[in-house]
Scaffold this active site. Structure first.
Site, PDB file in Angstrom:
ATOM      1  N   ASP A 106      52.607  -3.711  95.096  1.00  0.00           N
ATOM      2  CA  ASP A 106      52.474  -2.381  94.490  1.00  0.00           C
ATOM      3  C   ASP A 106      52.382  -2.515  92.969  1.00  0.00           C
ATOM      4  O   ASP A 106      52.818  -3.512  92.397  1.00  0.00           O
ATOM      5  CB  ASP A 106      53.692  -1.514  94.825  1.00  0.00           C
ATOM      6  CG  ASP A 106      53.802  -1.236  96.304  1.00  0.00           C
ATOM      7  OD1 ASP A 106      52.773  -1.322  97.004  1.00  0.00           O
ATOM      8  OD2 ASP A 106      54.927  -0.935  96.763  1.00  0.00           O
TER       9      ASP A 106
HETATM   10  N1  URA Z   1      57.005  -3.882  99.901  1.00  0.00           N
HETATM   11  C1  URA Z   1      56.842  -2.853  99.046  1.00  0.00           C
HETATM   12  O1  URA Z   1      57.377  -1.775  99.254  1.00  0.00           O
HETATM   13  N2  URA Z   1      56.085  -3.045  97.957  1.00  0.00           N
HETATM   14  C2  URA Z   1      55.496  -4.227  97.665  1.00  0.00           C
HETATM   15  O2  URA Z   1      54.817  -4.348  96.633  1.00  0.00           O
HETATM   16  C3  URA Z   1      55.663  -5.290  98.568  1.00  0.00           C
HETATM   17  C4  URA Z   1      56.439  -5.084  99.677  1.00  0.00           C
END
Ligand code: URA
Length: 238
Positions: A106
């Protein structure tokens, strides 16, 4: 690997554009087995022939594998019209090598991101049946405990009904810091798993992916090529 056009081989190193490669060749600065190459269309096999540019070995490698310490605030994408992407963190030379991120983090997640132009390897690492372990460090807005550990081990059911595979949960300190090991990669998975237990993720960082561990000497935004050993461990091609 077989024979490839010389201009393509030169450009694939990322050191020159295709046009610059053609100019070098036309200028007589590229030797194949001691003979000056005539044009970019000429073909050579870098595994069989010695290719020199201005007297130096071409150093051709078919694939590139980069470990990036992704900082928060950049998108895991190859391009975006408005926002900075992980590709924007790389040198112009590397940006010309058609690298793609293997999986997504993310925008606000930090940590280990692998980038490669070895599409077959990326596909293998991401295939659901490969179950490549991913380890995340997270800080939460509340303390997790043994009940949460049991729920993660049993397989969390997300709010939309999606069932997660059993995941590892290690409690650190007072339980507001955790390590999570996933064997899959659903959208916002950790955040949604934590939310299903009534918590929220304040900070998230990936620290390992399969046999690869985030190099502790890499600062946020820094990257390096994988070592030969790391390439071998993930099943890449030297
Ligand atoms: N889980 C999440 O919520 N975000 C990420 O970036 C990776 C795993």
């Amino acid at each position: 690997m077989g024979k490839e056009r010389l201009d393509k081989l030169l450009a694939a190193t990322g050191r020159w554009s295709r046009r610059e490669a053609k100019e070098l060749i036309r200028g007589g600065r590229v030797l194949v087995d001691g003979k000056s190459a005539g044009s970019g269309e000429e073909k050579a096999d870098p595994a069989e022939s010695e290719i020199l540019v201005d007297g130096l070995p071409l150093g051709y490698q078919k694939y590139t594998y980069i470990m990036l310490h992704k900082p928060a605030g950049v998108l895991t994408a190859t391009e975006d019209h408005r926002q900075k992407t992980v590709l924007d963190l790389l040198s112009p030379e590397l940006r010309r090598r058609n690298l793609s991120p293997v999986g997504r983090l993310d925008k606000d997640t930090e940590g280990l991101l692998l980038l490669t132009n070895d599409g077959a390897l990326a596909h293998r690492l991401l295939a659901p049946k490969s179950h490549v372990d991913k380890v995340y460090y997270a800080r939460l807005d509340k303390a997790f405990g043994a009940g949460d550990q049991a729920a993660f081990a049993a397989g969390i059911v997300l709010e939309d009904g999606l069932i997660c595979m059993p995941a590892g949960l290690t409690l650190l300190g007072d339980g507001t810091e955790i390590l999570v090991t996933l064997h899959e990669g659903k959208f916002h998975q950790i955040k949604r798993m934590v939310a299903s237990r009534g918590g929220a993720v304040c900070y998230l960082k990936r620290i390992a992916m399969g046999p690869l561990e985030l190099d502790p000497t890499l600062r946020k935004g820094e990257y390096r090529a994988l070592t030969e050993e790391e390439v071998a461990k993930i099943g890449g091609k030297p």
